[in-house]
Design a protein around this motif. Structure first.
Motif, PDB file in Angstrom:
ATOM      1  N   PRO A 270       0.847  -1.203   0.000  1.00 14.15           N
ATOM      2  CA  PRO A 270       0.000   0.000   0.000  1.00 14.15           C
ATOM      3  C   PRO A 270       0.876   1.244   0.000  1.00 14.15           C
ATOM      4  O   PRO A 270       2.093   1.164   0.160  1.00 14.15           O
ATOM      5  N   LYS A 271       0.268   2.374  -0.143  1.00  5.20           N
ATOM      6  CA  LYS A 271       0.996   3.640  -0.265  1.00  5.20           C
ATOM      7  C   LYS A 271       1.986   3.846   0.880  1.00  5.20           C
ATOM      8  O   LYS A 271       1.649   3.707   2.041  1.00  5.20           O
ATOM      9  N   PHE A 272       3.234   4.194   0.495  1.00  5.68           N
ATOM     10  CA  PHE A 272       4.286   4.497   1.469  1.00  5.68           C
ATOM     11  C   PHE A 272       4.269   5.967   1.862  1.00  5.68           C
ATOM     12  O   PHE A 272       4.666   6.327   2.939  1.00  5.68           O
ATOM     13  N   GLY A 273       3.895   6.818   0.925  1.00  2.00           N
ATOM     14  CA  GLY A 273       3.854   8.247   1.208  1.00  2.00           C
ATOM     15  C   GLY A 273       5.075   9.006   0.756  1.00  2.00           C
ATOM     16  O   GLY A 273       5.028  10.204   0.614  1.00  2.00           O
ATOM     17  N   GLY A 274       6.187   8.317   0.482  1.00  2.00           N
ATOM     18  CA  GLY A 274       7.399   9.031   0.108  1.00  2.00           C
ATOM     19  C   GLY A 274       7.589   9.227  -1.380  1.00  2.00           C
ATOM     20  O   GLY A 274       8.308  10.121  -1.800  1.00  2.00           O
TER      21      GLY A 274
ATOM     22  N   ALA B 247       9.436   4.739  -3.793  1.00  2.00           N
ATOM     23  CA  ALA B 247       9.310   3.308  -4.065  1.00  2.00           C
ATOM     24  C   ALA B 247       7.922   3.052  -4.650  1.00  2.00           C
ATOM     25  O   ALA B 247       6.987   3.812  -4.423  1.00  2.00           O
ATOM     26  N   LEU B 248       7.819   1.993  -5.416  1.00  2.00           N
ATOM     27  CA  LEU B 248       6.547   1.651  -6.040  1.00  2.00           C
ATOM     28  C   LEU B 248       5.525   1.254  -4.973  1.00  2.00           C
ATOM     29  O   LEU B 248       5.802   0.413  -4.129  1.00  2.00           O
ATOM     30  N   ASP B 249       4.382   1.896  -5.006  1.00  2.00           N
ATOM     31  CA  ASP B 249       3.277   1.515  -4.124  1.00  2.00           C
ATOM     32  C   ASP B 249       2.059   1.249  -5.004  1.00  2.00           C
ATOM     33  O   ASP B 249       2.119   1.398  -6.227  1.00  2.00           O
ATOM     34  N   GLN B 250       0.960   0.833  -4.402  1.00  2.00           N
ATOM     35  CA  GLN B 250      -0.217   0.458  -5.173  1.00  2.00           C
ATOM     36  C   GLN B 250      -0.751   1.619  -6.006  1.00  2.00           C
ATOM     37  O   GLN B 250      -1.137   1.441  -7.161  1.00  2.00           O
TER      38      GLN B 250
ATOM     39  N   ARG C  41      -0.927   1.601 -10.088  1.00  2.00           N
ATOM     40  CA  ARG C  41      -2.194   1.796 -10.806  1.00  2.00           C
ATOM     41  C   ARG C  41      -2.108   2.953 -11.793  1.00  2.00           C
ATOM     42  O   ARG C  41      -2.661   2.887 -12.887  1.00  2.00           O
ATOM     43  N   ARG C  42      -1.404   4.018 -11.423  1.00  2.00           N
ATOM     44  CA  ARG C  42      -1.243   5.164 -12.322  1.00  2.00           C
ATOM     45  C   ARG C  42      -0.386   4.793 -13.527  1.00  2.00           C
ATOM     46  O   ARG C  42      -0.681   5.209 -14.655  1.00  2.00           O
TER      47      ARG C  42
END
Length: 109
Positions: free
Chosen positions: A72-76, A79-82, A86-87
């Motif tokens: 899930p989203k890391f916020g930084g 790094a690749l997050d969900q 998706r984008r």
């Protein structure tokens, strides 16, 4: 340094991503059975990305999302997050569906 993934010239279908995110996307796609050495670009390389490669990369990232292999989203944003996955998939699919030229451009900064 980073990348600009774009499916148009007006910026509506574009995404700036860091080196770390793109390398994570390549690694994740590789773990899902997709590999293309052309995914690593340097400044001055041909920016165009084939629709076949775009479809295969989108499919691999979608498989990783479904299998929950992307966090899930890391916020930084480094790094690749969900959300970023998706984008990336969305831009790849827009290019394929609408017959747009897809570009992966190496950026500075």
């Amino acid at each position: 340094m980073g990348y600009l993934l774009k499916a148009d010239d007006n910026g509506h279908y574009s995404l700036e991503i860091t080196d770390g995110v793109w390398m994570d996307a390549i690694q994740t796609a590789s773990e899902q059975g997709y590999s293309d050495p052309d995914l690593r670009r340097e400044r001055g390389d041909d920016p165009y990305f084939s629709n076949v490669a775009a479809k295969q990369l989108a499919d691999a990232l979608n498989r990783a999302l479904v299998a929950q292999r992307i966090e899930p989203k890391f916020g930084g944003g480094s790094a690749l997050d969900q959300d970023l996955a998706r984008r990336i998939v969305y831009i790849l699919q827009i290019a394929i569906r609408e017959g747009r030229e897809l570009q992966l451009v190496r950026t500075s900064g």
